[in-house]
Motif scaffolding. Structure first.
Motif, PDB file in Angstrom:
ATOM      1  N   GLU A 268      35.434  35.463  30.329  1.00  0.00           N
ATOM      2  CA  GLU A 268      35.464  34.000  30.322  1.00  0.00           C
ATOM      3  C   GLU A 268      35.723  33.441  31.706  1.00  0.00           C
ATOM      4  O   GLU A 268      35.332  32.320  32.019  1.00  0.00           O
ATOM      5  CB  GLU A 268      36.542  33.526  29.345  1.00  0.00           C
ATOM      6  N   TYR A 269      36.372  34.254  32.562  1.00  0.00           N
ATOM      7  CA  TYR A 269      36.719  33.803  33.911  1.00  0.00           C
ATOM      8  C   TYR A 269      36.184  34.786  34.956  1.00  0.00           C
ATOM      9  O   TYR A 269      36.115  35.994  34.713  1.00  0.00           O
ATOM     10  CB  TYR A 269      38.241  33.702  34.074  1.00  0.00           C
ATOM     11  N   GLU A 270      35.825  34.237  36.094  1.00  0.00           N
ATOM     12  CA  GLU A 270      35.477  35.043  37.249  1.00  0.00           C
ATOM     13  C   GLU A 270      36.550  34.810  38.307  1.00  0.00           C
ATOM     14  O   GLU A 270      36.829  33.666  38.675  1.00  0.00           O
ATOM     15  CB  GLU A 270      34.092  34.643  37.783  1.00  0.00           C
ATOM     16  N   LEU A 271      37.167  35.887  38.776  1.00  0.00           N
ATOM     17  CA  LEU A 271      38.222  35.811  39.772  1.00  0.00           C
ATOM     18  C   LEU A 271      37.687  36.291  41.117  1.00  0.00           C
ATOM     19  O   LEU A 271      36.986  37.302  41.192  1.00  0.00           O
ATOM     20  CB  LEU A 271      39.424  36.668  39.364  1.00  0.00           C
ATOM     21  N   PHE A 272      38.033  35.570  42.178  1.00  0.00           N
ATOM     22  CA  PHE A 272      37.624  35.933  43.522  1.00  0.00           C
ATOM     23  C   PHE A 272      38.869  36.188  44.364  1.00  0.00           C
ATOM     24  O   PHE A 272      39.699  35.299  44.554  1.00  0.00           O
ATOM     25  CB  PHE A 272      36.784  34.820  44.153  1.00  0.00           C
ATOM     26  N   PHE A 273      39.007  37.415  44.853  1.00  0.00           N
ATOM     27  CA  PHE A 273      40.150  37.828  45.657  1.00  0.00           C
ATOM     28  C   PHE A 273      39.733  37.820  47.120  1.00  0.00           C
ATOM     29  O   PHE A 273      38.754  38.465  47.495  1.00  0.00           O
ATOM     30  CB  PHE A 273      40.592  39.239  45.272  1.00  0.00           C
ATOM     31  N   ILE A 274      40.486  37.135  47.958  1.00  0.00           N
ATOM     32  CA  ILE A 274      40.085  36.929  49.337  1.00  0.00           C
ATOM     33  C   ILE A 274      41.047  37.639  50.281  1.00  0.00           C
ATOM     34  O   ILE A 274      42.260  37.487  50.182  1.00  0.00           O
ATOM     35  CB  ILE A 274      40.044  35.427  49.671  1.00  0.00           C
ATOM     36  N   GLY A 312      37.019  40.466  46.862  1.00  0.00           N
ATOM     37  CA  GLY A 312      36.942  41.120  45.563  1.00  0.00           C
ATOM     38  C   GLY A 312      36.473  40.172  44.481  1.00  0.00           C
ATOM     39  O   GLY A 312      36.697  38.955  44.554  1.00  0.00           O
ATOM     40  N   THR A 313      35.804  40.729  43.468  1.00  0.00           N
ATOM     41  CA  THR A 313      35.314  39.952  42.331  1.00  0.00           C
ATOM     42  C   THR A 313      35.726  40.648  41.046  1.00  0.00           C
ATOM     43  O   THR A 313      35.697  41.876  40.967  1.00  0.00           O
ATOM     44  CB  THR A 313      33.776  39.823  42.365  1.00  0.00           C
ATOM     45  N   MET A 314      36.093  39.866  40.040  1.00  0.00           N
ATOM     46  CA  MET A 314      36.518  40.445  38.769  1.00  0.00           C
ATOM     47  C   MET A 314      36.116  39.517  37.625  1.00  0.00           C
ATOM     48  O   MET A 314      36.253  38.294  37.721  1.00  0.00           O
ATOM     49  CB  MET A 314      38.031  40.641  38.767  1.00  0.00           C
ATOM     50  N   LEU A 315      35.583  40.094  36.549  1.00  0.00           N
ATOM     51  CA  LEU A 315      35.276  39.350  35.331  1.00  0.00           C
ATOM     52  C   LEU A 315      36.353  39.661  34.299  1.00  0.00           C
ATOM     53  O   LEU A 315      36.585  40.833  33.976  1.00  0.00           O
ATOM     54  CB  LEU A 315      33.909  39.746  34.782  1.00  0.00           C
ATOM     55  N   VAL A 316      37.005  38.626  33.791  1.00  0.00           N
ATOM     56  CA  VAL A 316      38.137  38.845  32.881  1.00  0.00           C
ATOM     57  C   VAL A 316      38.151  37.808  31.766  1.00  0.00           C
ATOM     58  O   VAL A 316      37.540  36.739  31.868  1.00  0.00           O
ATOM     59  CB  VAL A 316      39.490  38.752  33.635  1.00  0.00           C
TER      60      VAL A 316
END
Length: 343
Positions: A268-274, A312-316
């Protein structure tokens, strides 16, 4: 040298006489002494755009500036002189098979009327620059694809240009050779303080070489930003599609490998780690301080070579009551992790 495009328009005629607007009111500023990427899918208009920017064609309307000087409306004589300050490399190398490697590099200098002694000196300098000192007398047919592209780069830079255009310059090369050519271009750009414009349909090229990028679709610029911002916070579906289909690089270390395994319809969410956030246990920290759980569907890290930064990218899925989820998202933002709801 800075490049400025002001409301460029270019139309072509189909075989049936209908007009196609390949470049549609494009305005863009390309900063000097940087590597700038222009990316788009086949037919998006990126090649038509670069032909205008590199003065190979004239726009139907709008203007092209190099620094403060308008260059799209030059006289034929002045246009020839201006083009001598531009270097170009292409996908298929465009080398003369009848000439040796050294003679290919010498060709643009011969056209400019450069004295023979100066040409000989410059050819050796350019061969050293691209790491092919021993190939001056080599027939083109004996060179590998990577060596041919290095000779093409040396030829493009032999006249000491202010701007280097790379039109799909690595598309014909294997991944390992592509990385070596991109590393060479990055190194040369810094040594010669060039403005480099890279036209590509490969997000890997943008990731591995560029500091800024513009995304082209249907003849328009739909998104432009610094590369780390594009990777960390893509705003258009076109850009997201490029990022979702970026290929894996099996030769990189585990810490730099882009191992994103994208799934369809999950998360439901896409997280972007910088930056530093890619190496911190941010999700554990958020779970300890908020009554939420994370269900991870896909994750991975891209290493942006030109800016030396990980993204970084993550689907959660984030589960919990609405107040706790909102609190968790606020905490993620404070930890330099952007959360974007995607469904």
């Amino acid at each position: 040298m800075q490049i400025k495009l002001d409301s460029l328009v270019k139309e072509y005629k189909n075989s049936d006489g209908t007009a196609v607007r390949a470049v549609d009111n494009v305005s863009l500023q390309i900063p000097e002494n940087k590597i700038f990427g222009i990316i788009g899918k086949s037919g998006a208009g990126k090649s038509s755009l670069v032909r205008l920017v590199s003065l190979l064609e004239t726009p139907d309307s709008g203007a092209v500036y190099y620094g403060e000087k308008r260059v799209d409306n030059l006289s034929k004589k002045d246009l020839i002189l201006q083009r001598r300050k531009i270097g170009m490399i292409f996908q298929n190398f465009n080398l003369f098979t009848s000439r040796t490697a050294g003679k290919n590099i010498a060709y643009p200098l011969e056209i400019c009327g450069t004295p023979k002694a100066e040409i000989a000196k410059r050819v050796k300098e350019m061969l050293a620059l691209v790491g092919l000192e021993d190939k001056e007398n080599a027939p083109i047919s004996t060179l590998s694809g990577g060596q041919k592209q290095r000779i093409a780069i040396a030829r493009a830079l032999s006249t000491n240009p202010d701007i280097l255009f790379c039109d799909e310059a690595t598309s014909a090369l294997d991944p390992q050779t592509t990385r070596s050519i991109l590393a060479l271009i990055r190194d040369i750009q810094k040594k010669m303080k060039l403005t480099v414009v890279m036209i590509t349909h490969q997000m890997e090229v943008v990731r591995d070489a560029c500091e800024y990028v513009a995304v082209v679709e249907n003849g328009k610029i739909v998104e432009q930003a610094a590369v780390d911002e594009i990777f960390a916070n893509p705003k258009t579906e076109t850009t997201k599609d490029f990022l979702k289909n970026i290929s894996r690089d099996e030769t990189q270390s585990d810490s730099q490998r882009n191992v994103v395994c994208w799934t369809t319809g999950k998360g439901e969410y896409e997280l972007f780690f910088i930056g530093e956030a890619t190496g911190k246990p941010v999700l554990s920290y958020v779970c300890r301080n908020c009554n939420v759980d994370f269900n991870i569907y896909a994750a991975g890290i891209q290493y942006l070579a030109e800016v030396e930064k990980n993204v970084g990218t993550m689907l959660v899925d984030i589960t919990g009551d609405d107040a706790e989820i909102e609190k968790a998202i606020e905490m993620l933002n404070k930890e330099n992790v952007k959360a974007q709801k995607i469904r």
